[in-house]
Design a protein around this motif. Sequence first.
Motif, PDB file in Angstrom:
ATOM      1  N   GLN A  79       2.594  -9.853  -0.627  1.00 17.61           N
ATOM      2  CA  GLN A  79       1.904  -9.461  -1.859  1.00 17.61           C
ATOM      3  C   GLN A  79       1.042  -8.218  -1.686  1.00 17.61           C
ATOM      4  O   GLN A  79       0.729  -7.550  -2.658  1.00 17.61           O
ATOM      5  CB  GLN A  79       1.036 -10.606  -2.357  1.00 17.61           C
TER       6      GLN A  79
ATOM      7  N   VAL B  48       1.920  -5.557  -0.422  1.00 17.86           N
ATOM      8  CA  VAL B  48       2.743  -4.346  -0.519  1.00 17.86           C
ATOM      9  C   VAL B  48       3.019  -4.044  -1.987  1.00 17.86           C
ATOM     10  O   VAL B  48       3.295  -4.956  -2.772  1.00 17.86           O
ATOM     11  CB  VAL B  48       4.066  -4.545   0.253  1.00 17.86           C
ATOM     12  N   GLU B  49       2.952  -2.764  -2.330  1.00 17.10           N
ATOM     13  CA  GLU B  49       3.201  -2.367  -3.702  1.00 17.10           C
ATOM     14  C   GLU B  49       4.588  -2.804  -4.140  1.00 17.10           C
ATOM     15  O   GLU B  49       5.567  -2.582  -3.427  1.00 17.10           O
ATOM     16  CB  GLU B  49       3.068  -0.845  -3.848  1.00 17.10           C
ATOM     17  N   GLY B  50       4.677  -3.376  -5.330  1.00 12.15           N
ATOM     18  CA  GLY B  50       5.963  -3.776  -5.859  1.00 12.15           C
ATOM     19  C   GLY B  50       6.381  -5.178  -5.464  1.00 12.15           C
ATOM     20  O   GLY B  50       7.496  -5.589  -5.728  1.00 12.15           O
ATOM     21  N   SER B  51       5.485  -5.935  -4.842  1.00 11.18           N
ATOM     22  CA  SER B  51       5.790  -7.320  -4.461  1.00 11.18           C
ATOM     23  C   SER B  51       5.568  -8.248  -5.652  1.00 11.18           C
ATOM     24  O   SER B  51       4.752  -7.975  -6.518  1.00 11.18           O
ATOM     25  CB  SER B  51       4.889  -7.761  -3.311  1.00 11.18           C
ATOM     26  N   ARG B  52       6.315  -9.348  -5.680  1.00 12.57           N
ATOM     27  CA  ARG B  52       6.051 -10.417  -6.642  1.00 12.57           C
ATOM     28  C   ARG B  52       5.643 -11.707  -5.923  1.00 12.57           C
ATOM     29  O   ARG B  52       5.592 -12.762  -6.522  1.00 12.57           O
ATOM     30  CB  ARG B  52       7.278 -10.699  -7.506  1.00 12.57           C
ATOM     31  N   ARG B  53       5.397 -11.604  -4.626  1.00 14.84           N
ATOM     32  CA  ARG B  53       4.957 -12.799  -3.920  1.00 14.84           C
ATOM     33  C   ARG B  53       3.502 -13.084  -4.250  1.00 14.84           C
ATOM     34  O   ARG B  53       2.772 -12.222  -4.752  1.00 14.84           O
ATOM     35  CB  ARG B  53       5.111 -12.625  -2.402  1.00 14.84           C
TER      36      ARG B  53
ATOM     37  N   ILE C  38       8.876  -9.231   0.137  1.00 14.62           N
ATOM     38  CA  ILE C  38       7.818  -8.434   0.755  1.00 14.62           C
ATOM     39  C   ILE C  38       6.466  -9.053   0.426  1.00 14.62           C
ATOM     40  O   ILE C  38       6.290  -9.648  -0.632  1.00 14.62           O
ATOM     41  CB  ILE C  38       7.886  -6.961   0.303  1.00 14.62           C
TER      42      ILE C  38
ATOM     43  N   ARG D 297      11.695  -7.979  -4.402  1.00 11.71           N
ATOM     44  CA  ARG D 297      10.254  -8.115  -4.648  1.00 11.71           C
ATOM     45  C   ARG D 297       9.671  -9.403  -4.074  1.00 11.71           C
ATOM     46  O   ARG D 297       8.467  -9.493  -3.849  1.00 11.71           O
ATOM     47  CB  ARG D 297       9.987  -8.140  -6.150  1.00 11.71           C
ATOM     48  N   ARG D 298      10.522 -10.397  -3.921  1.00 11.35           N
ATOM     49  CA  ARG D 298      10.008 -11.687  -3.457  1.00 11.35           C
ATOM     50  C   ARG D 298      10.108 -11.840  -1.941  1.00 11.35           C
ATOM     51  O   ARG D 298       9.838 -12.893  -1.404  1.00 11.35           O
ATOM     52  CB  ARG D 298      10.764 -12.820  -4.153  1.00 11.35           C
TER      53      ARG D 298
END
Lengths: 595, 232
Positions: free
Chosen positions: A292, A294-299, A290, A287-288
């Motif tokens: 932000q 993009v769906e499912g990102s934690r950036r 990809i 998640r970190r």
Amino acid sequence: MSFVRLLSRTGMVALLAFAMLLPFASVSAQDLPVLVLPVDQAQFLPGAVFDFRVEVHAEALPEDFAVTVGTEPTAESWAFGPEDAPTPAQSWVWRSVTAPAPGEYVVEVTAADATTSVTWVVREPSSERVARNIILFVADGMSVPTITAARAARGITQGRPINRLAMDSAEFIGLASTSSVDSIMADSANTASALNTGHIGSVNATGSYSDTSPDSLDDPRVETLGSLVSRLYGMSVGVVTTADFSDATPAAVWAHGRNRGNGNRNAYLVQALESGYVDVLMGGGARRLIPQTVEGSRREDDRDLYAEYEAAGYTIVTSATEMNAALAAGGADQMLGVFHPNDMNVWLDRNVYTDNLGEFTDQPGLTDMTLAAIQVLSQNENGFYLQVEAASVDKQLHPLDQERALSDLIEFDQAIAAAAAWAAENAPDTLIIATADHGHGYDVYGTVNLDEFTAATDDAGRREAIDVYNGARYPNYPDVDGDGFPEWQDASRVFAGTVNNGPDHTEDFQVSPVPRVPAIDDGNGVYVDNPEDDPNGIPVSGVLDIGSSTGVHTLQDVPVFAWGPGAQSVVGLYHQSEIFFIMASALGLNPAAGS
Amino acid sequence: MLRRQLFLSLIAAAASLTLLGGCSIPSGAVQQVTPLPQTAFVGTAAATPALQASFTAQMDESQQGNPEAVTPTPLDLNLLEGQARAIAAATDAALQPTPRSVITFDSEPVRIRFDEFYDGYNLRTGLLLSDKLVSLDGRQAVLEGYMAPPLKPELDYFVLTRVKLAFCPFCSTASDWPDDIALIYMPDGMSTVATDRPVRITGRLEIGQSVDQETGMVSLVRLYADLVEALG
């Protein structure tokens, strides 16, 4: 490192140019709080790079403010400047300085007629390199009682263990204390940082001393072992973890920041890339990587770290199958292994309760990742430094899940055995150290007769099923498949094992088919017993504040096991930051002398 | 303001009654449920207001009011009432998902469950949104779930989760948010209080990762509620 500024031992720095930077103000003679970072008694290798920061907590700088290191001020020009801090704090920072010679450096800060004195200790470096490679194994949250329980679960007869652990065979054993610079307690950030830098930092801080400015990434930095071995020897550096690899323990190999929270975790993965010395990174945390958008990102930014790692030359793999294929193909000298969006699943779920894996059914185990990292890193003739973390001993002791924690401890032990076997065959000049970053208050005080426990209709009956002293006899965890992991679910007499702190919860001493959630929020921020967790268990009262959902770390010293050249140095009792110097000594690191 | 206080009291009373009653809350998706007429009515409002053009200016104000938040989380937020909704609406307009294969629905609102949101997670490319979810972007929908523990009282939005959360996903920066959540923006002028009963939301569904750089507020699925019902 071209910007390293050498700090003369006998003298340095009178600060004369402040008038150009800040208006002077008259401050009455009183003791102003002064913060000097690195702190008093900080220990260094000569030539190791660090940042030096002085803060005066006042509305304005006292007129007599001065900083000296040693006795004779020099005219050397320093890159310094005021940094923003919450008022009232005035601060100065010198970036990337070194203390080049062994001995004591006395830092004196004068402010409003008062002098604050801090002594730094620069240690005598070792002159001989005895180890080419170092593998540091860290079982997060492991303690002596967890090791004892894991060994006992594998069988005891006539009081003797049947199936000893790899850790039991350590050539040398020591004990390490874990307290922090700001607290007797510790977390995984500053403990792993102590292992990797030799500096004792604040809770939540990594590779830096915590200052008071709002920015949690500008705190004065100290140099990591990874940086030293890379720039001095051209060694390769690797990080393996079962956590999201931006988590505190893995990140301590390269990262610098005060706060291990989400924003810094994202920054740490950028730092890993920019550090230029992390060659292998394996764990969870997709998640970190990809952006932000993009769906499912934690950036919290638009950086596509997959693309950046790929451009930097990393071979990227996202499953055990891909990892093995890449190893078989050969040619990879940098590898990014990303096997889960978040933390990887624990051994028990990867191997027994596989319904808990969701779609991530092809995750490698810790041993697989360790051997893969070794295969990539050991191509470098200059040697390598690899840190391997079993993250979920801790992550499962927090929710009081003894079987998941002990299974991951056994997996950790098997990874050590595999690395030791590799070293024996391929590189006897490998120092292997295994330790914990901090402990949890888990211990076993007897056994539980599960037939009796399950048949009981009330709390008194369930407690009656707990047997202690000679009544405890032996647990009967089977290991029919002989893989070294007990089949926890098939035992009828199990450990009466508990953690000494936690929220209100119930305890049934049995393996849970799903990862435990002992307490839930009642909607008002109060954690109460989770009715779905161990519903027929014995009620246990919380001993933490009502907002705590799980247990917390405990104070105990942690064991240190070692094999190979330099291993004898682990004997004794010391703060865990000493392990950095033990590793540096085995490598003969002397940053002041250069490579 | 008086009106809101009244609502708060009503819902608070309902919540405590539920707790006293010791009802066991079923986990998993809520299926057949019956609204409780006396206290279930939290609020209604007219249709969602159009996109606010003053988005940038509002953000600047919020920055000034919160200068020390370096890596803000929603806990750090000091948004004005209605501001979160405006920010999200602005992001919705900017980031619209591209459906792979559009599904048409006979009538509205369309009922959707949390377990129909995603087809999976690709480690290289992130969450895979289902065709049904993407096709519902901008449409009227009904979603049921549980309110996560509130970030702070009197918010104009809350987080709806598939199962009752054991923890507040925003309370610790170390905690990862689950994927199966939706942000629910309350009807204009309404704020919300916690209840541990399941709730049913009817409103306009908006899809697409929305992360505001300044506030750190993240959401993938949002419902601009016309109706919020607490379920017994």
